[in-house]
Motif scaffolding. Structure first.
Motif, PDB file in Angstrom:
ATOM      1  N   SER A  19       0.850  -1.263  -0.113  1.00  7.96           N
ATOM      2  CA  SER A  19       0.126   0.458   0.282  1.00  7.96           C
ATOM      3  C   SER A  19       1.081   0.992   0.270  1.00  7.96           C
ATOM      4  N   ASN A  20       0.261   2.485   0.712  1.00 10.02           N
ATOM      5  CA  ASN A  20       0.963   3.763   0.314  1.00 10.02           C
ATOM      6  C   ASN A  20       1.792   4.133   1.097  1.00 10.02           C
ATOM      7  N   ARG A  21       1.822   2.689   2.375  1.00  9.19           N
ATOM      8  CA  ARG A  21       2.626   3.024   3.282  1.00  9.19           C
ATOM      9  C   ARG A  21       4.361   1.943   3.157  1.00  9.19           C
ATOM     10  N   ASP A  22       4.041   1.728   1.738  1.00 11.40           N
ATOM     11  CA  ASP A  22       5.260   0.425   1.119  1.00 11.40           C
ATOM     12  C   ASP A  22       5.979   1.890   0.538  1.00 11.40           C
ATOM     13  N   GLY A  23       5.751   2.946   0.234  1.00  7.86           N
ATOM     14  CA  GLY A  23       6.232   3.817  -0.559  1.00  7.86           C
ATOM     15  C   GLY A  23       7.172   4.670   0.149  1.00  7.86           C
ATOM     16  N   ARG A  24       6.709   6.015   0.023  1.00 11.19           N
ATOM     17  CA  ARG A  24       8.084   6.903   0.434  1.00 11.19           C
ATOM     18  C   ARG A  24       7.970   6.456   1.790  1.00 11.19           C
ATOM     19  N   GLU A  25       6.848   6.453   3.010  1.00  9.06           N
ATOM     20  CA  GLU A  25       7.068   6.284   3.922  1.00  9.06           C
ATOM     21  C   GLU A  25       7.859   5.373   4.598  1.00  9.06           C
ATOM     22  N   THR A  26       8.504   4.232   3.742  1.00  6.14           N
ATOM     23  CA  THR A  26       9.808   3.393   4.146  1.00  6.14           C
ATOM     24  C   THR A  26      11.052   3.547   4.296  1.00  6.14           C
ATOM     25  N   ILE A  27      10.754   4.538   2.458  1.00 14.64           N
ATOM     26  CA  ILE A  27      11.495   5.153   2.259  1.00 14.64           C
ATOM     27  C   ILE A  27      12.517   5.997   3.984  1.00 14.64           C
ATOM     28  N   VAL A  28      11.065   6.633   4.004  1.00 13.25           N
ATOM     29  CA  VAL A  28      11.839   7.689   5.480  1.00 13.25           C
ATOM     30  C   VAL A  28      11.948   6.775   6.388  1.00 13.25           C
ATOM     31  N   ASP A  29      11.299   5.772   6.804  1.00 12.99           N
ATOM     32  CA  ASP A  29      12.079   4.754   7.698  1.00 12.99           C
ATOM     33  C   ASP A  29      13.173   4.227   7.830  1.00 12.99           C
ATOM     34  N   LEU A  30      13.599   3.883   6.311  1.00 12.84           N
ATOM     35  CA  LEU A  30      15.194   3.345   6.156  1.00 12.84           C
ATOM     36  C   LEU A  30      15.876   4.863   6.443  1.00 12.84           C
ATOM     37  N   THR A  31      15.449   5.494   5.489  1.00 13.09           N
ATOM     38  CA  THR A  31      16.566   6.251   6.286  1.00 13.09           C
ATOM     39  C   THR A  31      17.141   7.034   8.111  1.00 13.09           C
ATOM     40  N   LEU A  67      29.226   7.750   7.176  1.00 15.01           N
ATOM     41  CA  LEU A  67      28.124   8.079   5.750  1.00 15.01           C
ATOM     42  C   LEU A  67      28.909   7.856   4.320  1.00 15.01           C
ATOM     43  N   GLY A  68      30.293   7.553   4.270  1.00 21.51           N
ATOM     44  CA  GLY A  68      30.626   6.805   3.271  1.00 21.51           C
ATOM     45  C   GLY A  68      29.897   5.457   3.352  1.00 21.51           C
ATOM     46  N   ASP A  69      29.435   4.862   3.861  1.00 19.10           N
ATOM     47  CA  ASP A  69      29.253   2.948   3.487  1.00 19.10           C
ATOM     48  C   ASP A  69      28.259   2.946   3.011  1.00 19.10           C
ATOM     49  N   ILE A  70      27.452   4.573   2.972  1.00 14.20           N
ATOM     50  CA  ILE A  70      25.863   3.888   2.621  1.00 14.20           C
ATOM     51  C   ILE A  70      25.933   4.742   0.945  1.00 14.20           C
ATOM     52  N   THR A  71      25.715   3.330   0.625  1.00 15.89           N
ATOM     53  CA  THR A  71      26.002   3.283  -0.911  1.00 15.89           C
ATOM     54  C   THR A  71      24.560   3.477  -1.585  1.00 15.89           C
ATOM     55  N   MET A  72      24.361   3.270  -3.205  1.00 11.34           N
ATOM     56  CA  MET A  72      23.692   2.762  -3.872  1.00 11.34           C
ATOM     57  C   MET A  72      23.063   1.788  -3.372  1.00 11.34           C
ATOM     58  N   LYS A  99      21.237  10.878   2.006  1.00 11.33           N
ATOM     59  CA  LYS A  99      22.498  10.661   2.028  1.00 11.33           C
ATOM     60  C   LYS A  99      22.440  12.842   3.145  1.00 11.33           C
ATOM     61  N   LYS A 100      21.798  12.920   2.269  1.00 13.13           N
ATOM     62  CA  LYS A 100      21.951  14.684   2.432  1.00 13.13           C
ATOM     63  C   LYS A 100      20.968  15.242   3.784  1.00 13.13           C
ATOM     64  N   SER A 101      20.024  14.282   4.495  1.00 10.58           N
ATOM     65  CA  SER A 101      19.408  15.044   5.018  1.00 10.58           C
ATOM     66  C   SER A 101      19.618  13.739   6.069  1.00 10.58           C
ATOM     67  N   ILE A 102      19.910  13.033   6.072  1.00  8.06           N
ATOM     68  CA  ILE A 102      20.926  11.538   7.404  1.00  8.06           C
ATOM     69  C   ILE A 102      21.945  12.679   7.612  1.00  8.06           C
ATOM     70  N   GLU A 103      23.158  13.210   6.886  1.00  6.13           N
ATOM     71  CA  GLU A 103      23.767  14.332   7.090  1.00  6.13           C
ATOM     72  C   GLU A 103      23.221  15.383   7.701  1.00  6.13           C
ATOM     73  N   ILE A 104      21.809  15.916   7.523  1.00 10.22           N
ATOM     74  CA  ILE A 104      22.269  17.410   8.186  1.00 10.22           C
ATOM     75  C   ILE A 104      21.220  17.320   9.215  1.00 10.22           C
ATOM     76  N   ALA A 105      20.079  16.001   9.582  1.00  7.96           N
ATOM     77  CA  ALA A 105      19.548  15.390  10.897  1.00  7.96           C
ATOM     78  C   ALA A 105      21.082  15.251  11.404  1.00  7.96           C
ATOM     79  N   THR A 106      19.522  16.203  13.059  1.00  6.17           N
ATOM     80  CA  THR A 106      20.516  15.723  14.207  1.00  6.17           C
ATOM     81  C   THR A 106      19.542  14.921  14.681  1.00  6.17           C
ATOM     82  N   ASP A 107      18.734  14.892  14.261  1.00  9.21           N
ATOM     83  CA  ASP A 107      18.063  13.494  15.263  1.00  9.21           C
ATOM     84  C   ASP A 107      17.177  12.563  14.109  1.00  9.21           C
ATOM     85  N   SER A 108      17.063  11.567  14.219  1.00 11.13           N
ATOM     86  CA  SER A 108      16.567  11.033  13.113  1.00 11.13           C
ATOM     87  C   SER A 108      14.938  11.113  13.178  1.00 11.13           C
TER      88      SER A 108
END
Lengths: 337, 291
Positions: A236-248, A262-267, B173-182
């Motif tokens: 559902s919509n939940r699996d779209g953008r929101e999941t990307i936000v969760d992952l972030t 930070l450098g370990d985060i790759t595509m 990546k940018k968001s992670i860099e900027i965000a102070t709190d997740s």
């Protein structure tokens, strides 16, 4: 006022059409178009008249002109709308007729053999198929959550018959997810209609967001034989953008606790995680609505997905399914080349 | 003598039609704010017409400027064009070089005196993973961006070299860099950090050459609910202002009548044919509305 006069002067030297070409600045552009129009009609006569008039007169005329112009364009627009409307009406009728014809040509009539026959002609079939479903209002025939589940289970049957192992069913509000128990029963009923009660293919229903998997229609505790003919993911919509936000967020937390640099985060890391959270990218996406609207389908997962829908179609019908497969069979994907 | 006279006459007439059309569309007030283009088919066009690949790309550029002119004239404020994919680096070195050279030339040309950027007050932005570009190309891009920075009436995003996934990844990546709190990371934050962050939402996507894929273009933006996707069978150099006007008219028509749908029924009895049509439109939109 100065600009107006200088524009007038320019018009006298240049041919009227050319002034239209130059006329692209702000509100003067419309004005100049009409000036050019009048200019070309009266070839210079209006010029003389204008330059003779005093300043007040000019502002008055300027206002009047832009008003007239506005109405002219409005009238033109209505005419365009009318013409387009007529065309659209014919197109709509034509599309409807086309869909009716296709429904006659491609009629599975609940028999997997017929679907099989249609599919074996194809050069290749997608490994993963996705479909976007829409819930119609209760008052419609086949509307409401019941109608949606009915549509969903119908697609499951076609997919099993076609020999495709993975199916993604997407509905914006997650109605299928919420009614997963009923939906499983529906699938069972539909499958027994297609394959007979004694030969119901084994199936698994997955809800990636809740990390749950249900086998057949019994409760998931039984772990006997997990070989299934089809795996159905409900999104559902939940699996779209929101999941990307969760992952972030998760990655941000890991970075904060120094577990991840930070450098370990790759595509490829992001891709791996999203495949884990939502599933791999489907090869073909079917949409059973009048014109394509992705409605928040997971954005990461539609990179090279082939999209198929029939214009002006509102129903979940077999002809969309089979024509989608036919289109997929002929398409060639060459990334970047 | 006749021939030479006739040609400019013809082109100015078509120019006049184009301008009238775009102004007519403008008064509808239902024009998309942001349009995306996947300009596919330049090479196939060259092959079809037995030209060199370079000429195909040039024809594509011509077509782009004509289409964009119509867009800006009719009230579109933002356009995003897919010029070069990160995956395109896999093409032959010769073609990549050629494309780089062409892009450098054209990006400069757009910003030249009296060209599109100045005429329509457009800010040129080049978006994508710029670190992949050669130095000299980067330099002309910077110059152009600097030159048109102050223009505020519209924006042209040139995606070069770009992929939709890279854009999302970049934003994450940018968001992670900027965000102070997740917990401060939200959907709108990620959206803000996309290359098209502060610009209006995408309303319309146009893709040519009959391919029904997004091919990694503006994935985040296109998957949004309500974005209209228009596919054309013609190759990009064959896609002209008339096709563009057609899709804008289609867009405006749909938007106009779908907005009306939500109003009172009385609004309908204007003209017979229009009413007949709105009935069919109401049908088309009832599904959408009832979601």
């Amino acid at each position: 006022m100065g600009t107006f006069e200088s524009k007038g002067a320019m018009r006298r030297t240049a041919p009227p059409e050319a002034s239209v070409m130059n006329g692209t600045e702000g509100k003067y552009s419309k004005l100049k178009a009409l000036q050019a129009l009048i200019g070309s009609l009266f070839s210079g006569k209006s010029d003389a008249g204008e330059s003779l008039g005093n300043e007040e007169n000019k502002t008055f005329w300027k206002k009047q002109k832009s008003k007239i112009q506005y109405s002219i364009y409005k009238v033109l627009l209505v005419t365009l709308y009318l013409v387009y409307g007529c065309y659209r009406y014919c197109q709509y009728e034509w599309n409807k007729m086309k869909i009716r014809m296709l429904n006659i040509i491609y009629n599975p009539s609940n028999t997997p053999q017929l679907i099989r026959q249609d599919v074996t002609k194809l050069e290749k079939i997608p490994k993963r198929l996705a479909a976007i479903l829409e819930m119609k209002s209760e008052s419609h025939v086949g509307g409401g959550s019941q109608g949606l589940m009915n549509d969903g289970s119908e697609i499951v049957c076609w997919t099993v018959s076609a020999g495709i192992k993975h199916l993604v069913l997407y509905d914006y509000d997650g109605v299928l997810k919420k009614n997963v128990q009923d939906f499983r029963k529906d699938i069972r009923n539909k499958l027994s209609k297609y394959f007979g009660t004694s030969h119901i293919p084994k199936y698994a229903v997955r809800i990636p967001h809740l990390n749950k998997i249900y086998f057949n229609d019994k409760d998931s505790s039984s772990t006997e034989n997990h070989k299934v003919a089809i795996e159905i993911s409900l999104l559902s919509n939940r699996d779209g953008r929101e999941t990307i936000v969760d992952l972030t967020r998760t990655m941000a937390d890991l970075c904060a606790s120094k577990e991840l640099k930070l450098g370990d985060i790759t595509m490829s890391l992001v891709d791996k995680e999203l495949v884990h959270l939502v599933g791999p990218e489907p090869d073909l996406l079917l949409y059973f609505g009048p014109c394509l609207d992705l409605q928040g389908f997971p954005p990461w997962h539609i990179r090279l997905t082939e999209l198929h829908w029939e214009e002006d179609n509102h129903d979940v019908i077999y002809s969309v399914f089979i024509r989608g497969l036919q289109k997929y069979a002929t398409c060639k994907i060459n990334v970047g080349k | 003598m006749d021939g030479t006279n006739k040609m400019p006459r013809c082109s100015s007439i078509s120019e006049w039609i184009k301008n009238t059309l775009s102004r007519t569309l403008k008064v509808s007030n239902c024009i998309p704010k942001h349009v995306g283009f996947v300009m596919d088919g330049n090479r196939r066009y060259a092959r079809k017409n037995e030209m060199e690949i370079k000429e195909g790309h040039e024809a594509g550029f011509e077509s782009m400027s004509r289409v964009l002119e119509l867009c800006y004239e009719s009230g579109v404020t933002t356009a995003t064009v897919f010029a070069f994919s990160i995956e395109n680096f896999n093409r032959s070195a010769r073609e990549v070089d050629l494309l780089m050279k062409l892009a450098r030339e054209k990006i400069r040309q757009i910003a030249e005196h009296g060209e599109m950027a100045q005429r329509y007050g457009i800010r040129i932005r080049v978006i994508g993973d710029l670190s992949l570009l050669p130095k000299n190309v980067l330099k002309s891009i910077e110059e152009t961006t600097e030159l048109t920075k102050a223009n505020s009436r519209g924006t042209l995003n040139i995606c070069f070299p770009y992929t939709g996934r890279e854009e999302i990844f970049h934003s994450i990546k940018k968001s992670i860099e900027i965000a102070t709190d997740s917990q401060t990371i939200t959907e709108s934050m990620i959206e803000q950090h996309l290359y098209t962050g502060e610009l209006p939402q995408l309303d319309l996507l146009i893709r040519t050459s009959g391919v029904t894929r997004l091919s990694d273009f503006m994935l985040w933006q296109v998957s949004n609910k309500g974005v209209v996707i228009e596919l054309f069978d013609c190759l990009w150099p064959e896609f002209g202002p008339m096709n563009m006007a057609w899709s804008l008219l289609k867009f405006a028509f749909r938007k106009y009548f779908s907005v009306k749908d939500n109003k009172l029924e009385e609004d309908y009895d204007e003209e017979d044919e229009e009413q007949e049509d709105s009935v069919d439109n109401r049908e088309a939109y009832s599904v959408k509305k009832n979601m």
